[in-house]
Design a protein around this motif. Structure first.
Motif, mmCIF file in Angstrom:
data_model
loop_
_atom_site.group_PDB
_atom_site.id
_atom_site.type_symbol
_atom_site.label_atom_id
_atom_site.label_comp_id
_atom_site.label_asym_id
_atom_site.label_seq_id
_atom_site.Cartn_x
_atom_site.Cartn_y
_atom_site.Cartn_z
ATOM 1 N N THR A 1 -14.336 3.097 -19.485
ATOM 2 C CA THR A 1 -15.172 2.058 -18.519
ATOM 3 C C THR A 1 -14.457 0.735 -18.362
ATOM 4 O OG1 THR A 1 -16.933 3.869 -18.608
ATOM 5 C CG2 THR A 1 -16.874 2.119 -17.516
ATOM 6 N N LYS A 2 -14.392 0.352 -19.515
ATOM 7 C CA LYS A 2 -13.981 -0.646 -19.177
ATOM 8 C C LYS A 2 -12.717 -1.555 -19.053
ATOM 9 C CE LYS A 2 -18.291 -3.178 -22.015
ATOM 10 N NZ LYS A 2 -18.156 -3.716 -23.101
ATOM 11 N N SER B 1 -28.484 -3.824 -16.515
ATOM 12 C CA SER B 1 -27.923 -4.267 -14.843
ATOM 13 C C SER B 1 -28.271 -4.856 -13.995
ATOM 14 C CB SER B 1 -27.004 -2.303 -15.277
ATOM 15 O OG SER B 1 -26.755 -1.392 -15.772
ATOM 16 N N TRP C 1 -21.716 2.867 -18.416
ATOM 17 C CA TRP C 1 -21.169 3.233 -19.852
ATOM 18 C C TRP C 1 -22.852 2.397 -20.680
ATOM 19 C CZ3 TRP C 1 -21.387 -1.866 -22.697
ATOM 20 C CH2 TRP C 1 -21.081 -2.905 -21.896
ATOM 21 N N LEU C 2 -22.772 1.088 -20.246
ATOM 22 C CA LEU C 2 -24.250 0.517 -20.609
ATOM 23 C C LEU C 2 -25.225 1.484 -21.310
ATOM 24 C CD1 LEU C 2 -25.103 -2.057 -21.831
ATOM 25 C CD2 LEU C 2 -25.846 -2.692 -19.674
ATOM 26 N N VAL D 1 -22.881 -8.486 -21.736
ATOM 27 C CA VAL D 1 -22.970 -8.757 -20.400
ATOM 28 C C VAL D 1 -22.785 -10.095 -19.545
ATOM 29 C CG1 VAL D 1 -24.545 -6.566 -20.299
ATOM 30 C CG2 VAL D 1 -26.151 -8.620 -20.663
ATOM 31 N N ALA E 1 -17.330 4.138 -23.103
ATOM 32 C CA ALA E 1 -17.978 2.184 -22.555
ATOM 33 C C ALA E 1 -16.270 1.996 -22.564
ATOM 34 C CB ALA E 1 -18.811 2.294 -24.364
ATOM 35 N N HIS F 1 -21.084 1.499 -14.331
ATOM 36 C CA HIS F 1 -22.160 0.280 -14.693
ATOM 37 C C HIS F 1 -22.376 1.537 -15.695
ATOM 38 C CE1 HIS F 1 -22.489 3.251 -12.018
ATOM 39 N NE2 HIS F 1 -24.347 3.583 -12.079
ATOM 40 N N ALA G 1 -21.427 -3.958 -16.265
ATOM 41 C CA ALA G 1 -21.920 -2.729 -16.468
ATOM 42 C C ALA G 1 -22.496 -2.734 -14.490
ATOM 43 C CB ALA G 1 -23.854 -2.445 -17.136
#
Length: 618
Positions: free
Chosen positions: A179-180, A317, A243-244, A263, A176, A241, A236
Motif C-alpha cells: 500500500t505504501k 487516521s 494498512w494501518l 504517521v 502495509a 488507509h 493512512a
C-alpha cells in the motif's frame, strides 16, 4: 563546546543508526552466551546520547537563526546530487520529540518483550527506524526526504512482520508494504518532475522557484497530486488507509511509535511541501477532500471496533485527516501543533493499551472489564491520554483545535463543524473503550490481572506527566492565545462536543455477551462501520479482480503466444533437421551443388529487386 555540538547536529540520526549496528552480533546469533539484552542496552544508550545532543541544541537554537548544511553526495558532468540539512527550532524540536518518545518506547519494550527470543533483532530495527525519522526531521532536501521515507516503509514492513511465524502478521506486513509503495511510486514521479522543472530538490530552492514558477494547470495539478500521494500512504489516508489497522498485528512498542511518530513523519513532509502544493488549487482541494473524508470516516469506523488497538489506530487516521485538512487550507502552523499534541497523547494511549494486552493476553474488548482497581497506573495513563486527544481544557489538543477553529470560524465555518464532529466521535470512542476495558465487572481474563512491572510502568507514568505539561510547553513557546482574543463561542462548541461524546459513550448500551446487536438495523450499521464501509471487499471486487484478470491474460499470452512462437520455431528446426539427415549422401560435390544453387537463387532475387528500383519514376 557549544559551537561544536551545534555544528554537529547532523550527527543525531547516526546515534541510533550506530545502536542498530551494535545489535548485529546478537541479532545474527554470533553472540549467544550473554542473551539478547546487551543489544537492547546499547540501543537505549545511543538513543540517550541522541536525545541529550538534540535537547542541548534545542535549548540554544532560539538565540541563533536557521542554518543550512549542504553535503554533496554525487557530482558528475552536469549532474549534482546534494543532501541539504536544516537546523531550526522546528526541525531540532522534532528530533527532541522523536528521541524522547523512542527512549520511552525502548524502555517500555524491555518489559513488554523481555521473554522474546528475537529481542536484539527488534531493537536493531527500532534503531534503524529512529535513524530514518530523525534524518527526516532535519532534512532540507526532497530527494533525501524521499529516501528516508523509503527507509520508513522498509522499517514498517520488518517491524509489522516481526513475528513472521503467524500468517496474519505476514499478510499485514505485505499489505502495509504494498500500500505504501503505491503512494511512494507516485511521489517519486513528482520528485523527478520537480528536479527537471526547478533544477534543485532542496526545499529552500524549491520555495524560491515556486514564487515565480509558471506551470500549466494540468502540470501543476498532476505534480500536486503526485506529491500528495506519498504522505497519504504514510498517514493512512483514504484510499490508502487500510494498512494501518492491519499493522496492529506487530509488537505493541512498534505500534506506539507507528501511530505517534511514523504517521507524523509523512505529515511533516506534506507540511514542508505546502508552498509547492499552493501552485495548484485542485491539489489543495484534494487535500481538503481527502482529509475531511478520512477524518469523519475513520472516526465512525473506530466506534465499531472490538479490537483495542484497531479502535485506537482508526482515530490516528482521523487526526491525520485533520492535518491534511489544515495543510489544504494553508494552516501549516496549526498542523504542526496538532501533530505535536497528537503524538504525545496517542503514544500514551498505546502504552496503556499494550499494558492491558500484556496482562490479559487479549486484545478483544468484549473479554475485558473491571481493570481500573487492579491497574491504577494503566488506568490513569489511558484517562490522561484520552483527555489529551480531545478538546478538554486545559490539555494540548484543545489549544490546537481552538487556534484552528478560532481563525476559520468566519472564513470557513464548515471546518468548525468538522472539528466538532470528529472531536465528539473521538470522545465517544475513547469513553466506550474505557468502559469496556476498565469499568464494569471483571471478566475471566481480568479477575487476577496485576499492574505491569516497572519497565513498562515508568515510561507510562513519565508520558502521563509529559501529556499534562503540554500546555506549559506551548506557553513557553508562545503558542497559546491570550484569553482576551479567545472566541468563547468556539470554546463552548468544542467543549460541548467533548462532553456530548463522553455522555453518549457513558450511556450507550454495551453488552459483552455478543459483539453484534440483535436488532437488524443496528447490526447493519455496526457491520458497515466494523468492516470499514466494506472498502476492502470493494477493492477485491474492483482493483484486485482487474489486476488478477490482467495477470491471467498476461500469463496466457506469455505461455501460448510468446512461448508458443519460440517453441514453434524450435520444433520446425528440429523437424527440418531430422528430415534433412535422411537426404545427406556424404558426397562433397552434392554439397557444393546445393551451395551454388542457393547463391544463384539469392543473386537472381537481388538483381530482380535492383531492376525494379531503376524503373521507378523518381
Amino acid at each position: 563546546m557549544n559551537q561544536f555540538l551545534f555544528s554537529t547536529t547532523w550527527w543525531i540520526p547516526f546515534y541510533s543508526l550506530l545502536g542498530a549496528l551494535l545489535t548485529l552480533p546478537w541479532a545474527m546469533g554470533i553472540v549467544r552466551r550473554t542473551g539478547p539484552r546487551p543489544a537492547a542496552y546499547f540501543n537505549v544508550l545511543t538513543t540517550i546520547l541522541g536525545f541529550v545532543h538534540s535537547l542541548f541544541v534545542f535549548k540554544h537554537i532560539w538565540d541563533r537563526g536557521q542554518e543550512n548544511f549542504v553535503v554533496t553526495w554525487f557530482s558528475a558532468a552536469d549532474l549534482k546530487i546534494t543532501f541539504a540539512l536544516e537546523i531550526s527550532p522546528v526541525s531540532v524540536g522534532a528530533t527532541v520529540l522523536i528521541a524522547g518518545l523512542f527512549l520511552l518506547a525502548q524502555i517500555y519494550a524491555l518489559g513488554y518483550m523481555e521473554k522474546d527470543w528475537a529481542l536484539a533483532r527488534f531493537f536493531g530495527l527500532m534503531g534503524f527506524f529512529e535513524a530514518a525519522l530523525s534524518g527526516l526531521a532535519i532534512s532540507d532536501s526532497l530527494f533525501l526526504s524521499y529516501a528516508l521515507l523509503e527507509m520508513l516503509t522498509l522499517s514498517t514492513y520488518l517491524l509489522v512482520g516481526f513475528w513472521y511465524a503467524q500468517p496474519l502478521v505476514v499478510t499485514a506486513a505485505r499489505d502495509a508494504f504494498l500500500t505504501k509503495r503505491v503512494g511512494d511510486l507516485l511521489l517519486l514521479m513528482g520528485v523527478v518532475t520537480l528536479s527537471t522543472k526547478a533544477g534543485s530538490l532542496n526545499f529552500s530552492d524549491l520555495y524560491e522557484w515556486a514564487q515565480t514558477a509558471q506551470l500549466s494547470p494540468l502540470t501543476s495539478t498532476l505534480l500536486g497530486l503526485a506529491l500528495i500521494a506519498g504522505p497519504a500512504g504514510k498517514c493512512a489516508q483514504f484510499p490508502l488507509h487500510l494498512w494501518l489497522d492491519e499493522a496492529m498485528e506487530g509488537p505493541n512498542p512498534a505500534s506506539v511509535l507507528r501511530n505517534s511518530m511514523v504517521v507524523a513523519g509523512g505529515a511533516y513532509v506534506l507540511y514542508k511541501l505546502q508552498p509547492i502544493l499552493a501552485l495548484s488549487p485542485i491539489a489543495l482541494d484534494a487535500l481538503v477532500i481527502i482529509g475531511t473524508v478520512t477524518a469523519i470516516g475513520a472516526s465512525l469506523v473506530s466506534i465499531a471496533q472490538t479490537d483495542i488497538k484497531r479502535a485506537l489506530s482508526h482515530s490516528t487516521s482521523a487526526y491525520m485527516g485533520l492535518v491534511f485538512l489544515a495543510v489544504g487550507l494553508q494552516q501549516g502552523g496549526v498542523a504542526l501543533i496538532l501533530l505535536f499534541t497528537h503524538a504525545i497523547a496517542k503514544a500514551l494511549l498505546f502504552m496503556s493499551a499494550g499494558s492491558v494486552i500484556y496482562t490479559t493476553t487479549s486484545q478483544d474488548l468484549t473479554e475485558m472489564g473491571g481493570l481500573w482497581s487492579r491497574m491504577p497506573a494503566t488506568t490513569s495513563a489511558f484517562v490522561v491520554g484520552a483527555a489529551g486527544m480531545v478538546s478538554l481544557l486545559p490539555l494540548g489538543s484543545f489549544w490546537a483545535m481552538l487556534s484552528w477553529a478560532d481563525g476559520l470560524v468566519v472564513v470557513n465555518p464548515w471546518v468548525l463543524w468538522v472539528l466538532v464532529l470528529v472531536n465528539g466521535l473521538t470522545a465517544l470512542n475513547l469513553t466506550r473503550v474505557f468502559r469496556l476495558v476498565f469499568w464494569g465487572e471483571p471478566q475471566q481474563k481480568t479477575r487476577r490481572a496485576p499492574e505491569v512491572h516497572w519497565p513498562m510502568a515508568l515510561p507510562m507514568v513519565s508520558l502521563t506527566v509529559m501529556t499534562l505539561l503540554v500546555p506549559v510547553m506551548l506557553q513557553q513557546w508562545y503558542l497559546l492565545p491570550t484569553w482576551g482574543s479567545v472566541n468563547w463561542f468556539v470554546v463552548s462548541i468544542l467543549v460541548l462536543s467533548t462532553l456530548s461524546g463522553v455522555a453518549i459513550g457513558s450511556t450507550i448500551y454495551l453488552h459483552k455477551a455478543w459483539s453484534r446487536s440483535r436488532v437488524l438495523v443496528w447490526r447493519f450499521f455496526q457491520d458497515l462501520l466494523g468492516y470499514d464501509f466494506y472498502i476492502d471487499q470493494i477493492y477485491r471486487v474492483t482493483v484486485v479482480s482487474a489486476v488478477g484478470l490482467l495477470s491471467k491474460i498476461s500469463a496466457w499470452s506469455d505461455r501460448y503466444l510468446v512461448d508458443g512462437l519460440v517453441n514453434l520455431v524450435g520444433f520446425a528446426t528440429m523437424f527440418s533437421g531430422q528430415s534433412l539427415k535422411y537426404s545427406i549422401s556424404g558426397q562433397s560435390q552434392g554439397y557444393l551443388l546445393t551451395i551454388l544453387v542457393g547463391i544463384s537463387i539469392l543473386g537472381f532475387f537481388i538483381s530482380w529487386s535492383l531492376g525494379l528500383l531503376e524503373n521507378l519514376p523518381f
